[in-house]
Scaffold this motif. Sequence first.
Motif, PDB file in Angstrom:
ATOM      1  N   GLU A   1     -11.996   5.716   3.105  1.00  0.00           N
ATOM      2  CA  GLU A   1     -10.813   6.532   3.359  1.00  0.00           C
ATOM      3  C   GLU A   1      -9.608   6.104   2.524  1.00  0.00           C
ATOM      4  O   GLU A   1      -8.605   6.822   2.476  1.00  0.00           O
ATOM      5  N   LEU A   2      -9.700   4.958   1.907  1.00  0.00           N
ATOM      6  CA  LEU A   2      -8.570   4.486   1.103  1.00  0.00           C
ATOM      7  C   LEU A   2      -8.664   5.054  -0.313  1.00  0.00           C
ATOM      8  O   LEU A   2      -9.744   5.372  -0.801  1.00  0.00           O
ATOM      9  N   ARG A   3      -7.535   5.119  -0.959  1.00  0.00           N
ATOM     10  CA  ARG A   3      -7.526   5.484  -2.373  1.00  0.00           C
ATOM     11  C   ARG A   3      -7.973   4.253  -3.165  1.00  0.00           C
ATOM     12  O   ARG A   3      -7.893   3.122  -2.686  1.00  0.00           O
ATOM     13  N   VAL A   4      -8.448   4.496  -4.367  1.00  0.00           N
ATOM     14  CA  VAL A   4      -9.004   3.417  -5.196  1.00  0.00           C
ATOM     15  C   VAL A   4      -8.004   2.272  -5.319  1.00  0.00           C
ATOM     16  O   VAL A   4      -8.339   1.101  -5.131  1.00  0.00           O
ATOM     17  N   ARG A   5      -6.769   2.621  -5.604  1.00  0.00           N
ATOM     18  CA  ARG A   5      -5.731   1.597  -5.795  1.00  0.00           C
ATOM     19  C   ARG A   5      -5.516   0.796  -4.502  1.00  0.00           C
ATOM     20  O   ARG A   5      -5.361  -0.416  -4.522  1.00  0.00           O
ATOM     21  N   GLU A   6      -5.551   1.508  -3.361  1.00  0.00           N
ATOM     22  CA  GLU A   6      -5.336   0.840  -2.070  1.00  0.00           C
ATOM     23  C   GLU A   6      -6.507  -0.071  -1.729  1.00  0.00           C
ATOM     24  O   GLU A   6      -6.324  -1.170  -1.206  1.00  0.00           O
ATOM     25  N   ALA A   7      -7.721   0.414  -2.004  1.00  0.00           N
ATOM     26  CA  ALA A   7      -8.908  -0.402  -1.725  1.00  0.00           C
ATOM     27  C   ALA A   7      -8.861  -1.695  -2.525  1.00  0.00           C
ATOM     28  O   ALA A   7      -9.148  -2.783  -2.015  1.00  0.00           O
ATOM     29  N   LEU A   8      -8.483  -1.584  -3.785  1.00  0.00           N
ATOM     30  CA  LEU A   8      -8.377  -2.789  -4.614  1.00  0.00           C
ATOM     31  C   LEU A   8      -7.241  -3.683  -4.128  1.00  0.00           C
ATOM     32  O   LEU A   8      -7.359  -4.911  -4.172  1.00  0.00           O
ATOM     33  N   ALA A   9      -6.162  -3.067  -3.643  1.00  0.00           N
ATOM     34  CA  ALA A   9      -5.050  -3.874  -3.114  1.00  0.00           C
ATOM     35  C   ALA A   9      -5.510  -4.661  -1.886  1.00  0.00           C
ATOM     36  O   ALA A   9      -5.162  -5.837  -1.722  1.00  0.00           O
ATOM     37  N   LEU A  10      -6.302  -4.020  -1.043  1.00  0.00           N
ATOM     38  CA  LEU A  10      -6.798  -4.705   0.154  1.00  0.00           C
ATOM     39  C   LEU A  10      -7.737  -5.842  -0.231  1.00  0.00           C
ATOM     40  O   LEU A  10      -7.661  -6.954   0.308  1.00  0.00           O
ATOM     41  N   LEU A  11      -8.610  -5.565  -1.182  1.00  0.00           N
ATOM     42  CA  LEU A  11      -9.543  -6.608  -1.619  1.00  0.00           C
ATOM     43  C   LEU A  11      -8.805  -7.735  -2.333  1.00  0.00           C
ATOM     44  O   LEU A  11      -9.159  -8.911  -2.192  1.00  0.00           O
ATOM     45  N   ALA A  12      -7.784  -7.381  -3.101  1.00  0.00           N
ATOM     46  CA  ALA A  12      -6.980  -8.425  -3.753  1.00  0.00           C
ATOM     47  C   ALA A  12      -6.307  -9.304  -2.705  1.00  0.00           C
ATOM     48  O   ALA A  12      -6.243 -10.530  -2.844  1.00  0.00           O
ATOM     49  N   ASN A  13      -5.822  -8.676  -1.658  1.00  0.00           N
ATOM     50  CA  ASN A  13      -5.211  -9.413  -0.552  1.00  0.00           C
ATOM     51  C   ASN A  13      -6.233 -10.345   0.083  1.00  0.00           C
ATOM     52  O   ASN A  13      -5.946 -11.520   0.336  1.00  0.00           O
ATOM     53  N   GLU A  14      -7.432  -9.844   0.315  1.00  0.00           N
ATOM     54  CA  GLU A  14      -8.491 -10.657   0.908  1.00  0.00           C
ATOM     55  C   GLU A  14      -8.817 -11.858   0.030  1.00  0.00           C
ATOM     56  O   GLU A  14      -9.155 -12.936   0.505  1.00  0.00           O
TER      57      GLU A  14
END
Lengths: 222, 279
Positions: B86-99
């Motif tokens: 459900e996330l946009r590509v940029r958001e998904a990468l932001a979440l993974l970067a945060n992780e």
Amino acid sequence: MYTKTDIAALLRRYGLHLRALGKHAAIPFLAVNLLLPVLTALCLYKSTNPAEDMREVLSYLRIFLPVCCIWHSIMIMKEYLLGTGSEVLFVCKTRSRLPDALLPFLVMLSNSALLFGGISLFVPNQSANWLHLVGVCCFYFGIATFLLNASRSLTLTLMVVLLYTIAAVLCGDLNVQFFPLYYDTMSLSEADLRLCTAFFFLGALALTLLGEWRAKRNEKYA
Amino acid sequence: MLSIQNITKTFGKRTALSQVSFAFDKKVYGLVGANGAGKTTLLRCILQLYRVKDGEVLWNGKSVARDRSFLNQVGYLPQQFGLYKELRVREALALLANEKGVPKQDTDERIAACLALVHLSDRADSKVGELSGGMVRRLGIAQTLLNEPQLLIFDEPTAGLDPEERVRFQNIITNIKKDRTVILSTHIVADIQAVCDEVLMLGEGKLLFHGTVRDMTEQARGKVFLAKQADMTGSDVFIVKTEEKDGEVTLRYLAPENRGGSPCEPTTEDGYLCIQKQI
């Protein structure tokens, strides 16, 4: 220990996790901020005996609030444990899942506190009932995190939560409503209510820690 | 550098890995083997996804079981990847970067760089769920690079991809492999030939072979033959290919000796099969 940076990162993650849940992320918020206040207002509107009518209010709060409080936590943990390619998340620097599950629960609990605070304006002296309800919500959190970690099954977790809720409601007519039953505690003495509340908090802590231990004891990922 | 020493992994009574040892360098390694050979198990042991009781995984000389910073150096793409639809590509990468612990001030820059590397910059605002299979796989590659790792591990990264996406993947690996250890688990011989410097072959949990792609091909030298079916003698052959033309069946087979045919130039696939079948 969590530093300021860690907390900021946790908050950013929380926001993105909620977005990742899609439209149904709004359901618990709508339930707590719209549905339940409307039901409460209808129950207490022109009430001639607010204390007695509070029993009615608490009865449906005890069904809805615990489930609303743990909903986001379950869905976020589900992604960690069952998402396609979730191994990636286990290979990340941030290893503990518990803070990511705990924060949404605390947010919903705080949101619920606003509702209860509003109710208390009309029906005072409800602090014991509120504390008991918080304990029940924490116990639900313990059940959910334990089952998800131990079973890695969303279906099993939701089924147990549902059955526990139904069992508590069905047993509501029993004269003794002690831990782990919680639906109709108005017949309990104040001392028993306090004891019961303590058990719910302790039970929540025990289940959460047991879930964490179980997750570590199993193969780390599989 | 990554080093694995005498890794043995069992699941109940089944031994998935048996005494596997190897020292990796800054190269691209192809990890090959039949289904159930232990490739994914080995990768998961390296990544600490499985507890390793027998044997050790060392990173720069230190056991990774006692060195939590090891995982900061790793980028991993599992066989299946499709988180956060459900996330946009940029958001998904932001979440993974945060992780992965990427500092907030570096996140946007890293995301932009990773998307450019995998040619997904134009889909940064698309939802992950709307991407094609190949694009999701490229997104998976992008997330492996967010924390600028020294060790990259890809588990069957091109399975199910069309030829164009596979070529794109090969080109990406060529661009990112500099000064890194890359381990690629794959069944696809063309991927090994295109990008791998060395090959490790597992069979029934054991390390059967390690060497260059050329070395693997040479394992089949003098063991590949082409013959008409009618001229074949002996039964200890492994038939690689059967062709029928004008009613006549021609076989390409592997055998320790000629069984009635003409020798052929071996391919990498022939070498793989010779090692697997112990021909």
